[in-house]
Design a protein around this motif. Structure first.
Motif, PDB file in Angstrom:
ATOM      1  N   LYS A  41       0.842  -1.191   0.000  1.00  0.00           N
ATOM      2  CA  LYS A  41       0.000   0.000   0.000  1.00  0.00           C
ATOM      3  C   LYS A  41       0.876   1.240   0.000  1.00  0.00           C
ATOM      4  N   LEU A  42       0.646   2.102  -0.973  1.00  0.00           N
ATOM      5  CA  LEU A  42       1.294   3.407  -1.038  1.00  0.00           C
ATOM      6  C   LEU A  42       0.268   4.457  -0.629  1.00  0.00           C
ATOM      7  N   PHE A  43       0.701   5.452   0.099  1.00  0.00           N
ATOM      8  CA  PHE A  43      -0.210   6.473   0.609  1.00  0.00           C
ATOM      9  C   PHE A  43      -0.017   7.796  -0.127  1.00  0.00           C
ATOM     10  N   ASP A  44      -1.099   8.524  -0.290  1.00  0.00           N
ATOM     11  CA  ASP A  44      -1.084   9.898  -0.799  1.00  0.00           C
ATOM     12  C   ASP A  44      -0.377  10.034  -2.148  1.00  0.00           C
ATOM     13  N   VAL A  45      -0.779   9.217  -3.090  1.00  0.00           N
ATOM     14  CA  VAL A  45      -0.199   9.228  -4.428  1.00  0.00           C
ATOM     15  C   VAL A  45      -1.008  10.168  -5.319  1.00  0.00           C
ATOM     16  N   HIS A  46      -0.344  10.937  -6.159  1.00  0.00           N
ATOM     17  CA  HIS A  46      -1.018  11.802  -7.123  1.00  0.00           C
ATOM     18  C   HIS A  46      -1.931  10.927  -7.985  1.00  0.00           C
ATOM     19  N   PRO A  47      -3.154  11.375  -8.287  1.00  0.00           N
ATOM     20  CA  PRO A  47      -4.085  10.520  -9.033  1.00  0.00           C
ATOM     21  C   PRO A  47      -3.570  10.095 -10.409  1.00  0.00           C
ATOM     22  N   ALA A  48      -2.818  10.954 -11.084  1.00  0.00           N
ATOM     23  CA  ALA A  48      -2.260  10.556 -12.384  1.00  0.00           C
ATOM     24  C   ALA A  48      -1.233   9.440 -12.196  1.00  0.00           C
ATOM     25  N   ALA A  49      -0.403   9.553 -11.157  1.00  0.00           N
ATOM     26  CA  ALA A  49       0.572   8.499 -10.864  1.00  0.00           C
ATOM     27  C   ALA A  49      -0.141   7.201 -10.484  1.00  0.00           C
ATOM     28  N   ALA A  50      -1.228   7.327  -9.721  1.00  0.00           N
ATOM     29  CA  ALA A  50      -2.004   6.137  -9.346  1.00  0.00           C
ATOM     30  C   ALA A  50      -2.548   5.440 -10.595  1.00  0.00           C
TER      31      ALA A  50
END
Length: 121
Positions: A41-50
């Motif tokens: 789980k990665l937290f607080d990722v930019h939506p484009a990066a997600a």
């Protein structure tokens, strides 16, 4: 016939179990990274990066879950749950390195590097 659920935590464990089958060394090296599975789980990722992470994981047979709002960029950030084998994480890392510099992917690459290193021991 007996059964056993294997607890393979890293590449060393995978190679050890595969070598018990008396198979070729080259086969062990090919299959072992596919035997180490992790959910990260990665937290607080930019939506484009997600979105990029999800698309890249799907393209290599893995999976990633992102917030619904990532698709239309209606969220500022999203947690991302990535599901895959060590081999898929290695391939994801290689793909993301080519896109470093965009949408905070530099930090994602650094996080994934440490995960791949941990699984490879």
């Amino acid at each position: 016939m007996k059964k056993e659920i294997l607890n393979i935590q890293n590449l060393t464990d995978a190679k050890k179990e595969l070598s018990k089958l008396d198979i070729e060394e080259i086969s062990i090296n090919i299959m072992a990274p596919k035997a180490v599975f992790r959910v990260v789980k990665l937290f607080d990722v930019h939506p484009a990066a997600a979105n990029i992470i999800k698309q890249e994981m799907l393209s290599i047979g893995g999976e990633a879950a992102v917030a619904r709002g990532c698709i239309n960029m209606s969220v500022e950030k999203s947690d991302v749950i990535i599901m895959g084998t060590l081999r898929q994480y290695q391939r994801l890392l290689a793909k993301l390195k080519m896109q470093k510099g965009y949408f905070g992917l530099n930090e994602v690459v650094e996080q994934l590097k440490s995960i791949v290193e941990e699984m490879s021991t």
